[in-house]
Design an enzyme around this catalytic site. Structure first.
Site, PDB file in Angstrom:
ATOM      1  N   GLN A 421       0.810  -1.215   0.000  1.00 10.04           N
ATOM      2  CA  GLN A 421       0.000   0.000   0.000  1.00 10.04           C
ATOM      3  C   GLN A 421       0.844   1.266   0.000  1.00 10.04           C
ATOM      4  O   GLN A 421       0.337   2.345  -0.254  1.00 10.04           O
ATOM      5  CB  GLN A 421      -0.919   0.016   1.223  1.00 10.04           C
ATOM      6  CG  GLN A 421      -1.891  -1.156   1.257  1.00 10.04           C
ATOM      7  CD  GLN A 421      -2.667  -1.187   2.554  1.00 10.04           C
ATOM      8  OE1 GLN A 421      -2.735  -0.192   3.259  1.00 10.04           O
ATOM      9  NE2 GLN A 421      -3.233  -2.320   2.873  1.00 10.04           N
ATOM     10  N   ASP A 535      -8.151  -5.248   7.349  1.00 14.14           N
ATOM     11  CA  ASP A 535      -6.820  -5.867   7.304  1.00 14.14           C
ATOM     12  C   ASP A 535      -6.299  -6.058   8.723  1.00 14.14           C
ATOM     13  O   ASP A 535      -5.216  -5.595   9.081  1.00 14.14           O
ATOM     14  CB  ASP A 535      -5.858  -5.011   6.483  1.00 14.14           C
ATOM     15  CG  ASP A 535      -4.562  -5.755   6.155  1.00 14.14           C
ATOM     16  OD1 ASP A 535      -4.535  -7.002   6.277  1.00 14.14           O
ATOM     17  OD2 ASP A 535      -3.567  -5.097   5.790  1.00 14.14           O
TER      18      ASP A 535
END
Length: 741
Positions: A421, A535
């Site tokens: 990310q 997550d």
């Protein structure tokens, strides 16, 4: 028995009485080559192909090979520039005959009297090989020249390889003007029975550069055998005709002038009378033929200085220099044209300054517009309006310049973690406050529209077990997030990684798990609207200086959708923690977080990683192994010794049952995060005071006695299409903070 034969240019001598140059020009049909040797005019093969008879070459076949000959001597090559030919000369020998017990001579003379040929005094030497050898060379054709060379050695070991200085081999020079020579040996000089190891002595006039003396020439016949009794000799040739010089030849007083090519020059012979022709400087070719001298393109050799330009001319070349430089013939250099350079430089600098200033103004305006557009796309205007209307909102809009300075231009030494990310840097902003700055990897169009609104919601989350989002930079293409700095790493490192050696107590791990559950419960139940983390993993549970849990990476979460269509999202999360139900439906719910938290409870309980990339495939998933062990009532195989030995069975069973319910295949059967937090409180009390009766907590008992979970055979971890890689390589939502990894 002595045998002495004098061989000369046999055919030539028969016609050597009169030497009259021919006026013929060779036919284009004349043979130009024989046996690989180029035959250059004035030499030629055949009738009317040479300047005159003495330059006639015969092409004969010997042993099925064509070879060129001048008289009886094999021709090796012809040089027009040096006016020489190389032919093979015969070696004279003086050998011991075992039959007669005598030394016998066999010699070859060379007679080129009344021909254009003279032996080269520059390229040849009279060479004698042998031990106790004395050989003479004489010109009995009127010069009165006679000389000799002595070679001595008493032992073969005296001979030096490659040295022709008098021991086993000697050489002597010859004078100019020799057209005849005869070798001879002194019969009485060999008196020491050297023949016992030196059977033959040799003498020959030969080319110096082709000879390299070998000690084997002394005790074998290799010298004579290897060369087949012949060695190269260099012969000078010229247009002689009874003492002709250039001055006389140009007046045509003795015949046709041979230098007939334009751009040719005449030079008197350096060896004997006569003259030779050469092409003028800057030309190359055959000066004895009409138009035989062609212009040389000197520019091929790059004679001009570096940076110069070469222009080929007839008989020469001319150099010029590029604009701004002048060519100096004396030093062959291109020197700067100072006046032109100064004027051009000033004009250029003025022009460049003008255009650069205009360009920078345009680029700054363009950059400002781009930043303004990014700010608008990412919801910066919404944030500003909210910040104005809601006084005291603790959220900062950072500029790109501020974050570049805070991270020392994103220096590598400032990196806290990297992942799919983005990259997280440690930074120092105003008021000397340490922060964590995340450069996100990607944001899609939907997220660009919702980013400002979501940042506003996330900035209002204020919980002791959640990492605080302090601000963001919205004027870049992909927003950068600024979080509070958490110094003590992650729960993953505490259990599996570099901090494992700290030996944190099991009760502390339970506390951290409970605090993480409280943080997730806050996101699920008290945030408005509720937030699904998406997550949950031990690497996203940070630890502050007091080892208090801080849930991070909730920027990867989504807000609870208001309609069913918004439930479908791109796959995010980490393999090993992924909810199997989510892998089938792509609907991220709060129960997806519960499943992932169940995997964290297994890490705390077993000390094992969620996914092993090595080993048998059926044993790679920790959750699969756990459910299988629970089904077979064999949980002990997964527990580390310090847990089994020091923790109560009821605590272990309670934590295992809680994890089992979190890992239920059906999301609706899983407990809520509040129920998990409450159960962890109960288990923590049991850990701290194992004598406390926990049966007084009916809610907890109801939780543990819930609906049985699906068996191991129904579990499908990391569905097909999602490779088992570590979290850094998995596709994740670009709004993830990925903080503290």
């Amino acid at each position: 028995m002595e045998v002495l034969r004098h061989l000369g240019l046999i055919g030539l001598l028969l016609l050597a009485i009169y030497y009259v140059p021919s006026t013929a020009i060779p036919s284009s049909q004349c043979q130009k080559q024989c046996g690989g040797v180029e035959i250059h005019y004035p030499f030629g093969i055949g009738k009317n192909c040479s300047l005159e008879w003495f330059f006639s070459v015969k092409c004969q076949v010997q042993d099925d090979i064509s070879k060129p000959f001048i008289g009886e001597f094999e021709l090796l090559d012809i040089s027009l520039t040096r006016s020489t030919v190389r032919v093979l000369n015969y070696i004279a020998s003086f050998c011991y005959n075992p039959s007669s017990g005598l030394m016998e001579k066999e010699g070859f003379g060379f007679n080129a009297t009344n021909t254009p040929y003279l032996f080269s005094d520059v390229h040849n030497k009279y060479t004698v090989i042998g031990c106790d050898a004395l050989a003479y060379i004489s010109d009995s054709n009127g010069m009165g020249y006679e000389s000799g060379c002595v070679s001595k050695c008493r032992r073969l070991s005296d001979v030096t390889e490659g040295s022709c200085s008098g021991i086993g081999c000697c050489q002597t020079s010859i004078p100019k003007g020799m057209n005849f020579y005869k070798p001879d040996f002194d019969i009485g000089f060999n008196t020491t029975k050297i023949w016992r190891f030196n059977r033959c002595n040799y003498a020959v006039l030969m080319e110096t550069t082709t000879f390299n003396f070998s000690s084997t020439y002394i005790n074998t016949t290799k010298f004579n055998d290897t060369s087949a009794g012949r060695v190269p000799v260099v012969i000078d040739w010229a247009i002689r005709n009874g003492g002709t010089s250039c001055e006389i030849a140009k007046r045509n007083e003795t015949g046709t002038y041979a230098c007939i090519s334009s751009n040719s020059v005449c030079m008197d012979s350096m060896n004997g009378p006569g003259y030779v022709c050469n092409c003028s400087k800057g030309y190359d070719g055959n000066p004895y033929l009409p138009n035989g001298c062609k212009d040389i393109n000197e520019c091929i050799q790059s004679p001009c200085p570096s940076g110069g330009i070469c222009h080929n001319t007839n008989g020469g070349y001319r150099c010029s220099c590029r604009a701004g430089r002048k060519y100096s013939r004396q030093s062959n250099t291109c020197n700067p044209d100072t006046g032109l350079i100064i004027g051009a430089t000033i004009g250029f600098l003025v022009l460049v300054t003008f255009f650069f200033s205009g360009y920078m103004i345009l680029q700054k305006r363009k950059l400002k517009n781009v930043k303004r557009e990014h700010f608008r796309q990412h919801g910066g205007l919404i944030l500003f309006e909210k910040m104005k209307s809601e006084k005291g909102l603790c959220f900062t809009i950072f500029t790109e310049t501020e974050l570049v300075q805070a991270t020392n231009n994103y220096d590598k030494s400032r990196i806290l973690g990297k992942g799919g990310q983005g990259t997280v840097y440690k930074g120092l902003v105003k008021d000397n406050m340490h922060v964590a700055i995340k450069r996100c990897a990607l944001v899609d169009e939907r997220q660009k529209k919702e980013f400002g609104q979501e940042m506003l919601i996330l900035s209002q989350i204020n919980h002791k077990n959640i990492v605080k989002l302090l601000g963001a930079c919205l004027e870049v293409e992909v927003p950068m997030l600024v979080y509070e700095f958490i110094p003590n790493g992650t729960l993953y490192e505490l259990i599996h990684g570099k901090k494992q050696a700290l030996r944190i107590s099991f009760s502390t791990l339970l506390r951290i798990a409970h605090e993480a559950a409280e943080g997730l419960n806050f996101l699920h139940s008290y945030a408005s609207p509720p937030i699904h983390h998406g997550d949950v993993k031990s690497a996203n549970i940070l630890l502050d200086e007091n080892y208090t849990a801080k849930v991070s990476d909730f920027g990867a979460s989504i807000l609870a959708p208001s309609d069913e269509d918004q439930y479908v999202t791109v796959v995010q999360g980490t393999c090993g923690y992924l909810d199997p139900e989510y892998m089938q439906t792509f609907q991220l719910t709060n129960k997806s977080d519960v499943y992932s938290f169940g995997v964290i409870l297994l890490e705390v309980l077993t000390g094992q990683v969620p996914l092993k990339l090595n080993g048998p495939e059926e044993q790679r998933s920790l959750s699969s192994n756990f459910l299988s062990a629970m089904k077979e009532n064999n949980l002990d195989v997964l527990l580390p010794s310090h847990i089994k030995e020091h923790e109560s069975t009821e605590l272990i069973r309670g934590l295992a049952e809680l994890a089992k319910q979190c890992l239920d295949m059906c999301g609706t059967n899983r407990p809520a995060m509040k129920e998990i937090a409450d159960e962890l409180i109960r288990l923590r009390k049991l850990s701290q005071h194992p004598w406390v009766q926990t049966d007084t907590q009916p809610e907890s008992r109801g939780l543990l006695a819930g609906t049985p979970t699906t068996g191991f055979d129904d579990i499908e971890i990391c569905a097909s299409g999602y490779p088992m890689l570590d979290s850094d390589n998995l596709p994740m939502n670009p709004m993830s903070s990925y903080y503290g990894r």
